[in-house]
Design an enzyme around this catalytic site. Sequence first.
Site, PDB file in Angstrom:
ATOM      1  N   GLU A 398      79.905   9.117 -49.900  1.00  0.00           N
ATOM      2  CA  GLU A 398      80.834   9.787 -50.809  1.00  0.00           C
ATOM      3  C   GLU A 398      81.475   8.839 -51.817  1.00  0.00           C
ATOM      4  O   GLU A 398      81.624   9.169 -52.998  1.00  0.00           O
ATOM      5  CB  GLU A 398      81.912  10.511 -50.001  1.00  0.00           C
ATOM      6  CG  GLU A 398      81.453  11.775 -49.310  1.00  0.00           C
ATOM      7  CD  GLU A 398      80.747  11.541 -47.986  1.00  0.00           C
ATOM      8  OE1 GLU A 398      80.284  12.523 -47.378  1.00  0.00           O
ATOM      9  OE2 GLU A 398      80.669  10.359 -47.564  1.00  0.00           O
ATOM     10  N   GLN A 420      80.376  18.030 -49.158  1.00  0.00           N
ATOM     11  CA  GLN A 420      79.832  19.023 -48.236  1.00  0.00           C
ATOM     12  C   GLN A 420      80.949  19.801 -47.544  1.00  0.00           C
ATOM     13  O   GLN A 420      80.870  21.017 -47.384  1.00  0.00           O
ATOM     14  CB  GLN A 420      78.940  18.336 -47.209  1.00  0.00           C
ATOM     15  CG  GLN A 420      77.981  19.280 -46.528  1.00  0.00           C
ATOM     16  CD  GLN A 420      76.897  18.529 -45.779  1.00  0.00           C
ATOM     17  OE1 GLN A 420      77.164  17.917 -44.749  1.00  0.00           O
ATOM     18  NE2 GLN A 420      75.678  18.549 -46.305  1.00  0.00           N
ATOM     19  N   PHE A 421      82.005  19.089 -47.180  1.00  0.00           N
ATOM     20  CA  PHE A 421      83.247  19.679 -46.698  1.00  0.00           C
ATOM     21  C   PHE A 421      84.393  18.863 -47.287  1.00  0.00           C
ATOM     22  O   PHE A 421      84.273  17.641 -47.444  1.00  0.00           O
ATOM     23  CB  PHE A 421      83.326  19.673 -45.169  1.00  0.00           C
ATOM     24  CG  PHE A 421      82.319  20.565 -44.504  1.00  0.00           C
ATOM     25  CD1 PHE A 421      82.608  21.890 -44.234  1.00  0.00           C
ATOM     26  CD2 PHE A 421      81.061  20.079 -44.177  1.00  0.00           C
ATOM     27  CE1 PHE A 421      81.672  22.717 -43.636  1.00  0.00           C
ATOM     28  CE2 PHE A 421      80.119  20.895 -43.575  1.00  0.00           C
ATOM     29  CZ  PHE A 421      80.420  22.216 -43.315  1.00  0.00           C
ATOM     30  N   ALA A 422      85.500  19.518 -47.581  1.00  0.00           N
ATOM     31  CA  ALA A 422      86.643  18.812 -48.172  1.00  0.00           C
ATOM     32  C   ALA A 422      87.122  17.686 -47.275  1.00  0.00           C
ATOM     33  O   ALA A 422      87.623  16.665 -47.765  1.00  0.00           O
ATOM     34  CB  ALA A 422      87.782  19.803 -48.432  1.00  0.00           C
ATOM     35  N   ASP A 423      86.953  17.829 -45.977  1.00  0.00           N
ATOM     36  CA  ASP A 423      87.366  16.790 -45.032  1.00  0.00           C
ATOM     37  C   ASP A 423      86.681  15.453 -45.331  1.00  0.00           C
ATOM     38  O   ASP A 423      87.256  14.385 -45.118  1.00  0.00           O
ATOM     39  CB  ASP A 423      87.007  17.210 -43.601  1.00  0.00           C
ATOM     40  CG  ASP A 423      87.420  18.631 -43.285  1.00  0.00           C
ATOM     41  OD1 ASP A 423      88.309  18.824 -42.451  1.00  0.00           O
ATOM     42  OD2 ASP A 423      86.850  19.569 -43.890  1.00  0.00           O
ATOM     43  N   PHE A 424      85.431  15.514 -45.812  1.00  0.00           N
ATOM     44  CA  PHE A 424      84.654  14.297 -46.012  1.00  0.00           C
ATOM     45  C   PHE A 424      85.094  13.510 -47.245  1.00  0.00           C
ATOM     46  O   PHE A 424      84.626  12.400 -47.479  1.00  0.00           O
ATOM     47  CB  PHE A 424      83.166  14.637 -46.127  1.00  0.00           C
ATOM     48  CG  PHE A 424      82.580  15.291 -44.901  1.00  0.00           C
ATOM     49  CD1 PHE A 424      83.272  15.314 -43.694  1.00  0.00           C
ATOM     50  CD2 PHE A 424      81.336  15.899 -44.954  1.00  0.00           C
ATOM     51  CE1 PHE A 424      82.739  15.921 -42.559  1.00  0.00           C
ATOM     52  CE2 PHE A 424      80.792  16.512 -43.832  1.00  0.00           C
ATOM     53  CZ  PHE A 424      81.496  16.521 -42.628  1.00  0.00           C
ATOM     54  N   HIS A 465      86.207  19.829 -40.156  1.00  0.00           N
ATOM     55  CA  HIS A 465      85.581  20.714 -41.127  1.00  0.00           C
ATOM     56  C   HIS A 465      86.518  21.843 -41.548  1.00  0.00           C
ATOM     57  O   HIS A 465      86.061  22.869 -42.053  1.00  0.00           O
ATOM     58  CB  HIS A 465      84.299  21.335 -40.555  1.00  0.00           C
ATOM     59  CG  HIS A 465      83.220  20.355 -40.240  1.00  0.00           C
ATOM     60  ND1 HIS A 465      83.242  19.561 -39.120  1.00  0.00           N
ATOM     61  CD2 HIS A 465      82.077  20.032 -40.911  1.00  0.00           C
ATOM     62  CE1 HIS A 465      82.168  18.803 -39.093  1.00  0.00           C
ATOM     63  NE2 HIS A 465      81.441  19.061 -40.168  1.00  0.00           N
TER      64      HIS A 465
END
Length: 659
Positions: A398, A420-424, A465
Site C-alpha cells: 500500500e 482492498q479494505f479501508a483498514d489496510f 476488515h
Amino acid sequence: MDFSNHNLTPDELKKLYVKMLKPRLIEEKMLILLRQGKISKWFSGIGQEAISVGVTLSLKQDEYILPMHRNLGVFTSKEVPLKRLFAQWQGKASGFTKGRDRSFHFGTQEYKIIGMISHLGPQLGVADGIALAHKIRKEQKVTAVFTGEGATSEGDFHEALNIASVWSLPVLFCIENNGYGLSTPVAEQYNCKDLADRGIGYGMESHIIDGNNIIEVYTQVSALAESIRKNPRPVLLEFKTFRMRGHEEASGTKYVPKSLMDAWSKKDPIENFKTYLLETGILTQQEIEHQEDLIKAEINQHLEIANAEAPIQSTIDNELADVYAAHDPNITAPKTNIKEEMRLVDAISLGLKQSMQKYENSIIMGQDIADYGGVFKITEGFLQLFGKDRVRNTPICESGIVSTAMGLSINGYKSIVEMQFADFVSSGFNPIVNYLAKVNYRWQQNADVVIRMPCGAGVGAGPFHSQTNEAWFTKTPGLKVIYPAFPYDAKGLLAAAIEDPNPVMFFEHKALYRSIRQEVPTDYYSLPIGEATVLRNGDDVSIITFGAGVHWAIECLDKMKSLSADLIDLRCLQPLDWNTIFESVKKTGKVLILQEDTKFGGIASDISATITENCFEYLDAPIARVSGLDTPVPFASELEENFLAKKRLVERLEKLIAY
C-alpha cells in the site's frame, strides 16, 4: 583512483571538475554561515559530489531526478539559481517553499527536481510513478532517485523496487552507501556484503560503482541511462562512498574511527580528479584558481541578493490558501433525464467508469482490480475497456502504491487507488498524511490522487476488515474526505473527487454496497464537494450524521413518528458544510451527532466543539454524541450489534428530547 578509462574530451573533463567544484565551494561557505547562525541546519555532502554531479549530468534536462540531503550537486548541475537556493535555506519568500520547509525538502517542476521528505522512503515510490507515466506515454526517459544505505532498511525501499521490477519501470535506484546512518555503521544496518546484491531478489540488474570516481560514475550511469531509455527497466546502483562530516553538523563525527576517516580523506573525489587533470595538462593551476574565483564571486553575489530580501511575511489567509491546490469545480449536470435504479456498488462502478472515460490520463491501481474486478467487483470489465496500462493490479504494498500515485500526479496523471479494505490503509498511512497532504502547501505541487476506501462494520468481518477510520484523515490538513450514504451522491461525488486536483479519501460503506438502492442518472454528472444535504426538516432536534448512520437515523425517525427532526447527511467530512450545520442548530436548539466510528477522537467530537464555540447561546441541551464502543470491531454478530451506535441511538435520542 584510476581516471584513465574513458573516451571523454578535455572540455567534458573540465566540465565535470567545475560541476563538482561548485557544490564543494558552496558547502564550505554554508558551513561558515551555519557557525554564524545565518542558516539553521546543514547536511553535508562533502566527499560525495561525484555521485550527485555524475548522475545528474548523465540525465537529460527534461528527465526527473529525486535527490536527498547530500545532493547539492544535483541542484547546481541542473543550474538552479543560487539566489533561490540561498533564499530557500534562509526561509525567504523567493525560495521554493515560501519559508514552509527547509534545506532540500522541496521540488521544482521547472528543473525537474522532486525533493525528499524526512521519512526518506516514499520518494522511491514517487520515482516509480513518474517513470510509469513516461512508460505509458512511450517516452524514452529515465528517472533517477537517490537514497542512502540507511533507508534501504525501510519497507518503502523494498516496495518501490518490487513495483519497478514487476512493471519494468525505467528507474535508476541510486544508493549512496556512505558508511553511516547518522552514527550507525553499515555493519549494524544490514547483513550482506553489498547492497547491490538486493537487486537479485527483485530480478533486477545491479551494479557497484566507485562513488568517488567522477569518471566511473558519469560514464557508467550515462551508458545505463541510454540503455534504459531504449529498453525500459529498473537498475539498482550502489555507489561506494563515505560521509566526511556528521549526519548534520551538530552531530559531529566522533563515532568514526580516525583510521577510517584518514583512509577516505585520501579518496576525496575533487582533490584526486584535480591532480589527474593537472598531471595530464588538461587544466592548469591558474585555470583552477580562476574557476574558484568565478564560483566564489557568484556565491557572494547571490548571497547578497538573498540576504537583502526581507524576512518572509504572511497572513492566516495566505497560509490557508495553499493547503489545497486551487480548484474551481465545474459542476456537471447529466445530459439526459434517464435514470436507473442502482445499488451503491453499481453507482460507484458506473461513476468510476465514466470518469475514466472522460479523463484519458486517469489510472486505477489496486490489489486484484484487473482480471478479477476487485473483491467487491467494482472494476469488473474495466480491464477490457481501458487496458492494462490504466487498470493495474498491484503487489500487496500500500505504501509503495500511494507513493507511485503521487509520482503519476507529478507527471501529469490522475491516480485512483483502491484500498482492498479501508483498514489496510494503515500500511500506506505515511505517504498519505506526510506526502500527499502536505505537498501543495510545501512547494505548490498538487496531488491528483483519489483513494477509495471500502469501510464499515455490520458484515461480520471482524477487527481488521470493519473499521470506519475517517478521523485518521479529517484532522490532516491537505486531504479532502468524502463519505456518501446514497448511490446518487456516491456517483456524483466520486466524479467530483476524480476531477479535483487535490488528494481525496473516498469512503464507501461495504454494508451499503448491495443493500441501498436509488434512482440514479445514467449519464456522467458531478456534485459539489463540501455541501451537506438536509434529508428531513423539523424543529425538535438536529441529527447530524453520514454513511451508514444516515440509514440508522432514517429507520429511527420512521419509528418515532411524533419527533420533528432535521436530518443532515454530511456527505463530505473535509471540508464540512458548517453553514448548514449552524442554521439547523440555531433552529432546533438540540443536537445529536451520530457516527459509526469509536467515540474518542472521532469527527463527532470536533463537530460538537465547533457547534459549542459558534452556537452556544442557541443550545437548549448538551450536545449528544452516539458512536461505536471504544473497542476494536468484534466479529460475532451479537458482539458487533452491541458495538454499533445503532443499538444506542433511540435511547440517546429520547433522553436528549426529554432534557
